[in-house]
Design an enzyme around this catalytic site. Structure first.
Site, mmCIF file in Angstrom:
data_model
loop_
_atom_site.group_PDB
_atom_site.id
_atom_site.type_symbol
_atom_site.label_atom_id
_atom_site.label_comp_id
_atom_site.label_asym_id
_atom_site.label_seq_id
_atom_site.Cartn_x
_atom_site.Cartn_y
_atom_site.Cartn_z
ATOM 1 N N ASP A 256 -31.041 14.268 -4.597
ATOM 2 C CA ASP A 256 -31.405 15.164 -3.496
ATOM 3 C C ASP A 256 -32.891 15.053 -3.161
ATOM 4 O OD1 ASP A 256 -31.079 17.178 -1.605
ATOM 5 O OD2 ASP A 256 -30.052 18.527 -2.984
ATOM 6 N N GLU B 258 -22.851 24.104 3.455
ATOM 7 C CA GLU B 258 -23.792 24.987 2.783
ATOM 8 C C GLU B 258 -24.620 25.790 3.779
ATOM 9 O OE1 GLU B 258 -27.685 22.379 1.715
ATOM 10 O OE2 GLU B 258 -25.926 21.927 0.514
#
Length: 661
Positions: free
Chosen positions: A419, A474
């Protein structure tokens, strides 16, 4: 750019190469002129030089202009290769044929056929430049090549590639966020809502410009622009912020989008080829079914692919966030994934602190005994943002990756999620490639978040399962505004972001969300894992949520594959609705969603389904969380209804698929 130009048409006649001067012909004219074509003859490309020796190209589709006279060239080492160019010779046309296999995506077996022509140019300084075009039935690709040898490091300061559209063109574009903005200074990460049906030439909101893929509609054609085959000696690019008169120029990343002060803009020894600029052209079926990004990507660099297994994963963080990353919760999600018949469980942020390596090894063994594997989260970051999640900075060097990946391999870990990348600079592109290679050396799958788009990498590095680069599920959990726009946004993605590569949207919430009111129906949510392709499909729904849905819905979810054999676009319009059929073996999965808050009815031609196949449709029920059911037989006029923000799925099984094709 309404430019008057001298154009050159190159043909082979009696074995001789003829050069025809046509003189001062307006490139915006739809008059048929000699050119080189796609195999089916629908797409024509003209290459031309203006009187002041500037290289240009234009593209027509079925005799109508889709890209008007557009500039070509770049500036390297202070030499402007967009002017002062002389045409030395032409290679081609010749037919290019390629066949290759993908482990995941819209189809596994792909055949690519294109017409290739290369224009060999020389600048008045004596420097050489080749421009190669490929024209296939679904679009055009071109790239630059410096053919000479040089051990010196050369620099490109500007790419003067343009895409000029007719003035009545409309655009569907995703803005890029400026570098070091957003959460913990993690932008750009390709996580914005699209500006839809805007006038061509509308400036981007930020100086970073517009992201790929960039969708346009002009006359009778749709056009989707992106790029392919980033190899580490060039940055990823975008469209610049301003496009006066619909004249879009390729732009480079912003300062800060690189790995620890290393290369930002292009630099390389010679010979040197740029990435392919790809332009899918046709109707919406052609756009959604196109494979241009992988067609132009380098072949697989991983010879033994037997260990690479696409699949489906349970993911606790989607709904339960940081507080779910503990041993007992992850053990519950392993049991859940095993019950669903899924292949993986993703353990997200701070696992090294909350669980630790030793207990993670225990969890890995527990998962393996259940017939599945674990995927672990990592923070890619060095100094380029202020994120605090861990493990952080464990992958920054080859030595560090070798140590970490060796440890994971011994633990039986199957893959990593990395990430918070810095952006699109050349050195950051090399960082991605280094991670892919080192992970493959240790039999680890890769998923990237806070990341760039794939650009064909899934072919070259088949252990790359998916990349986020989307405003996914998300974001719906973060704030109500995103939930309000979810249906419309979801109906954009099959026409844009998901066309050219895997997308880790992390779909499907069949139950309510905490602190946010979901606006899509459960049937809409059920359709997303069929509509969206990803080498590992991470499901957002929890064990408790799946426990509350009907058995037939649960059964349908268990059957959704991630490896597809065929795609058919059936109906749709960007942001409004989309219906796509996907085949896996002898089963046809058909999914549709409504991107607008009003009910709709469609008549679908399902005659491609084998006549003896038996079908079941699960659609919108009386309320947002309820479903309806209907048994179906293949028909050339099947009526399907969707509520506002609704959807449906159909599964056909049986019949003779081969004879039908």
């Amino acid at each position: 750019m309404k430019k008057v130009a001298t154009y050159y048409s190159i043909t082979l006649l009696g074995g001789l190469l003829l050069l025809a001067f046509a003189g001062f012909i307006a490139c915006t004219s739809n008059k048929k002129r000699p050119s080189f074509e796609s195999p089916d003859g629908d797409i024509d490309v003209e290459f031309m030089l203006t009187p002041d020796q500037q290289p240009y190209y234009a593209i027509t589709y079925k005799d109508s202009t889709v890209i008007d006279s557009s500039g070509l060239g770049l500036i390297r080492d202070g030499i402007d290769f967009s002017s002062g160019m002389r045409l030395e010779s032409i290679s081609g046309p010749k037919t290019i044929s390629d066949s290759y296999s993908l482990l995941h995506g819209k189809q596994q077996e792909i055949n690519y056929t294109a017409t290739e022509k290369t224009f060999h140019l020389r600048h008045l300084s004596g420097q050489e430049l080749d421009i190669t075009f490929h024209i296939s039935n679904d679009g055009v690709a071109f790239r630059y090549h410096f053919p000479v040898q040089s051990e010196n490091l050369h620099h490109i300061s500007e790419e003067k590639t343009f895409f000029t559209f007719p003035e009545d063109t409309r655009a569907w574009l995703e803005p890029l966020a400026n570098v070091n903005t957003g959460y913990a200074q993690t932008n750009p990460s390709y996580e914005e809502h699209y500006k839809q049906n805007i006038a061509v030439g509308t400036p981007a909101p930020d100086s970073a410009g517009w992201a790929y893929p960039a969708l346009f509609n002009t006359g009778n054609a749709w056009v989707l622009i992106s790029e392919s085959n980033i190899t580490g000696d060039y940055p990823a690019t975008r469209l610049q912020q301003f496009a006066p008169e619909g004249n879009y120029q390729i732009g480079f990343p912003q300062q800060g989008e690189q790995y620890s002060r290393r290369a930002l803009d292009p630099q390389s020894k010679l010979p040197w080829s740029t990435p392919w600029r790809i332009v899918a052209i046709g109707d919406l079926a052609t756009i959604t079914e196109s494979t241009l990004a992988t067609d132009l990507a380098a072949p697989a660099k991983v010879e033994d692919r037997s260990w690479i297994q696409p699949g489906r994963a349970a993911w606790s963080w989607a709904k339960l966030k940081d507080q779910s990353i503990y041993y007992e919760t992850q053990k519950q999600f392993i049991d859940y994934a095993a019950d669903m018949g899924w292949e993986y469980v993703l353990v997200d942020v701070n696992w090294d602190q909350n669980i630790g390596y030793d207990r993670m090894a225990e969890l890995s063994e527990y998962a393996q005994n259940k017939g599945l594997g674990l995927l672990l989260w990592y923070n890619s970051s060095g100094s380029w943002n202020t994120t605090e999640y861990t493990p952080k900075s464990e992958l920054l060097t080859h030595k560090a990756r070798e140590e970490e990946f060796s440890r994971l391999e011994k633990m039986g870990i199957k893959g990593i999620k990395v990430d918070f990348f810095a952006g699109d600079g050349q050195s950051m592109m090399q960082y991605y490639l280094d991670i892919f290679k080192d992970a493959a050396d240790h039999h680890l799958l890769v998923n990237t978040h806070g990341a760039t788009i794939p650009r064909g990498w899934q072919r070259t590095w088949p252990n790359l399962m998916t990349m986020e680069s989307v405003k996914g599920f998300e974001y719906i959990t973060f704030e109500q505004g995103n939930a309000d726009r979810a249906a419309n946004h979801n109906a954009m993605l099959p026409f844009t972001r998901n066309v050219f590569g895997p997308m880790d949207y992390t779909p499907m919430s069949l139950t309510e969300l905490n602190n946010v009111t979901r606006k899509t129906t459960s049937a809409h949510e059920l359709a997303l894992p069929v509509l969206f392709t990803s080498g590992i499909q991470h499901y957002a729904e929890t064990p408790r949520g799946m426990g509350n849905v009907a058995d037939d819905v649960n059964s349908f979810v268990k059957q959704i594959p991630v490896q597809w054999d065929e795609i058919k676009f059936l109906e749709g319009f960007p942001g409004k609705e989309v219906v796509i059929a996907r085949r896996s073996g002898d089963r046809w999965f058909i999914a549709g969603i409504n991107g607008e808050d009003r009910s709709k009815k469609f008549t679908l031609d399902l005659s491609f389904v084998p006549a003896k196949a038996k079908g079941t449709m699960i659609g919108d029920g009386d309320s947002k969380f309820e479903f309806s059911r209907q048994d179906l037989s293949p028909s050339d006029a099947q009526t399907v209804s969707m509520q506002g923000n609704g959807g449906f799925v159909i599964l056909f099984e049986g019949g003779d698929t081969e004879s039908q094709n």
